[in-house]
Design an enzyme around this catalytic site. Structure first.
Site, PDB file in Angstrom:
ATOM      1  N   SER A  23       1.128  -1.133  -0.135  1.00 47.53           N
ATOM      2  CA  SER A  23      -0.249   0.372  -0.189  1.00 47.53           C
ATOM      3  C   SER A  23       0.803   0.989   0.023  1.00 47.53           C
ATOM      4  O   SER A  23       2.006   1.181   1.088  1.00 47.53           O
ATOM      5  CB  SER A  23      -0.919   0.283   1.455  1.00 47.53           C
ATOM      6  OG  SER A  23      -0.957   1.022   1.323  1.00 47.53           O
ATOM      7  N   LYS A  24       0.447   2.306  -0.505  1.00 49.64           N
ATOM      8  CA  LYS A  24       1.065   3.406  -0.701  1.00 49.64           C
ATOM      9  C   LYS A  24       1.474   4.290   0.598  1.00 49.64           C
ATOM     10  O   LYS A  24       2.232   5.023   0.710  1.00 49.64           O
ATOM     11  CB  LYS A  24       0.666   4.242  -2.467  1.00 49.64           C
ATOM     12  CG  LYS A  24      -0.470   4.919  -1.819  1.00 49.64           C
ATOM     13  CD  LYS A  24      -1.288   5.450  -3.444  1.00 49.64           C
ATOM     14  CE  LYS A  24      -2.268   6.001  -3.060  1.00 49.64           C
ATOM     15  NZ  LYS A  24      -2.896   7.140  -4.837  1.00 49.64           N
ATOM     16  N   ARG A  25       0.124   3.730   1.188  1.00 45.32           N
ATOM     17  CA  ARG A  25       0.582   4.745   2.227  1.00 45.32           C
ATOM     18  C   ARG A  25       0.372   4.262   3.780  1.00 45.32           C
ATOM     19  O   ARG A  25       0.956   4.737   4.808  1.00 45.32           O
ATOM     20  CB  ARG A  25      -1.489   4.648   3.175  1.00 45.32           C
ATOM     21  CG  ARG A  25      -1.820   5.636   1.889  1.00 45.32           C
ATOM     22  CD  ARG A  25      -4.270   4.896   2.091  1.00 45.32           C
ATOM     23  NE  ARG A  25      -4.597   6.306   1.794  1.00 45.32           N
ATOM     24  CZ  ARG A  25      -5.405   5.037   0.270  1.00 45.32           C
ATOM     25  NH1 ARG A  25      -4.971   4.094   0.185  1.00 45.32           N
ATOM     26  NH2 ARG A  25      -6.418   6.376  -0.329  1.00 45.32           N
TER      27      ARG A  25
END
Length: 451
Positions: A231-233
């Protein structure tokens, strides 16, 4: 039939490493079959799209070796709105789609279930406005023939009448994706596993539009060390971040191709031409693929060490030229030593910057430890000043002798010398470094910390 594959990223953020893997797989497949690689930018999310993200996609592909001019495109999904509208009208005219004015709250109120799918309320109401839904079959099954996953089968009664167009008539992703693929003549869809749940719906659309569905191949999801989807988060997923840290494109490409696939033999570091020759979609493992940054780093170190020396120097220069006073000829004298000690090109700065700056920045923690033996420095300075020859062997022998007179082994004796001269407790071989730094600068740095 000419094989045509596509890579279809959205310009809404940095370039995801999972997307990079899909691009490489599509690229290789097209080359193997003398086909065409199409780059399609899915730019219909106008609220999030930014031109710089599109340029970032193109630059990232360039870095991976998928260079501009070698593929078809970039084509933009927004340019195909006319074809999408035509498809929507055809589905409405054929009775395969209908207007719907239901909201999510309406469905929950009618069914009493907040998790319920759409209940088909507007199917036969004869509405002439609203969102547009595709009329799915009430019985039977839809089988997706997938090169990697076999033949997953879905019961049609469990697939709700799904939305294909918004109230303003614009196509949503499911339909736009299909229409664009049809218009572009895509024969094989090689994409991430996360799209598999949408595939029976898209296959229905292909067939409803009178077209034979493409060959499907859903590659495994890429996960982190906790086996969670990247996840980019939460995770480091931007290809640009790895590039800017000093990962080599060759190492990154090799590693990405191993996420779900393996070359023949007991090997992982493989020349790219071998990967291009051996890769087969049918050999891809459907299980989740672990993106191990530590392993990637080790890969990169191997690739760095394998570079011819001049190529290594060239590769390091974007980082080295940020150092005031950088001199390529000076770096060339220690480049071979540095090449064996770094795993990222960006690490070259902390290994050699002391050779170019007027005074190194002293690591306080390193000096706190090394200064316990700093009483040796005046004697080291005196011995070094008497040397008629300034080379690594002579410098080492001299420091060994001074250390013995102070009952210090070489490791202890050289610690304050290293920190005084380089600013750090670890780095390139000390005596070779002193040789390159020179007598005057070495003695000045020793004197500064001996006071």
């Amino acid at each position: 039939m000419t094989v045509r594959v596509r890579f279809a990223p959205s310009p809404t953020g940095m370039f995801h490493v999972g997307g990079a893997r899909s691009a490489l797989q599509n690229w290789i497949f097209a080359k193997q079959h003398h086909g065409v690689f199409v780059l399609r930018i899915e730019d219909t999310d106008t609220a999030r799209n930014r031109p710089e993200w599109t340029e970032g996609i193109l630059s990232a592909l360039d870095w991976l070796g998928i260079s501009r001019g070698s593929y078809e495109g970039p084509l933009f999904q927004s340019a195909y709105a006319g074809e999408q509208a035509k498809a929507i009208r055809g589905l409405l005219d054929d009775g395969r789609a209908y207007y719907c004015t239901c909201t999510r709250d309406d469905v929950v109120e009618r069914t009493g279930n907040k998790h319920a799918g759409y209940d088909g309320f507007c199917r036969d109401r004869g509405l002439t406005s609203g969102a547009i839904r595709f009329r799915t079959a009430d019985e039977g099954t839809t089988t997706v023939v997938d090169v990697i996953r076999g033949e997953p089968t879905f019961e049609n009664r469990l697939i709700e009448d799904f939305v294909i167009a918004r109230g303003d008539g614009s196509a949503v992703f499911l339909l736009a994706n299909v229409v664009d693929d049809i218009t572009m003549g895509i024969t094989h869809v090689i994409r991430a596993e996360e799209h598999l749940p949408n595939t029976p719906k898209q296959q229905m659309l292909w067939e409803a539009l009178g077209q034979k569905p493409p060959v499907w191949a859903h590659v495994p999801v890429v996960v982190n060390e906790k086996r969670q989807k990247l996840s980019k988060r939460r995770d480091k997923v931007a290809l640009e971040a790895y590039r800017d840290e000093g990962y080599l494109a060759a190492a990154m490409k090799n590693y990405l191709m191993l996420l779900g696939w393996a070359p023949s033999g007991d090997r992982e570091i493989v020349p790219w031409d071998v990967i291009e020759r051996e890769f087969r979609l049918e050999d891809v493992n459907p299980s989740p693929a672990f993106f191990d940054e530590k392993k990637l780093r080790a890969f990169n170190g191997e690739y760095i060490r394998a570079l011819p020396l001049e190529e290594f120097i060239d590769a390091c220069e974007p980082w080295l030229t940020t150092i005031p006073g950088y001199d390529r000829d000076v770096f060339a004298r220690v480049a071979e030593l540095a090449q064996t000690r770094i795993a990222l090109l960006s690490e070259i700065v902390s290994n050699v910057d002391f050779l170019f700056v007027d005074r190194p920045t002293i690591d306080e923690a390193a000096w706190a430890k090394a200064s316990k033996d700093a009483h040796i420095l005046p004697a080291v300075i005196e011995a070094f000043e008497r040397l008629s020859t300034w080379d690594a062997t002579t410098l080492k022998d001299t420091l060994v002798a001074v250390g013995e007179t102070h009952e210090l082994k070489l490791g202890k004796a050289q610690a304050p010398v290293r920190v005084a001269v380089t600013g750090r407790s670890i780095g390139l071989p000390l005596f070779e470094s002193l040789e390159v730094l020179g007598r005057e600068r070495t003695l000045a740095r020793l004197t500064a910390l001996a006071a």
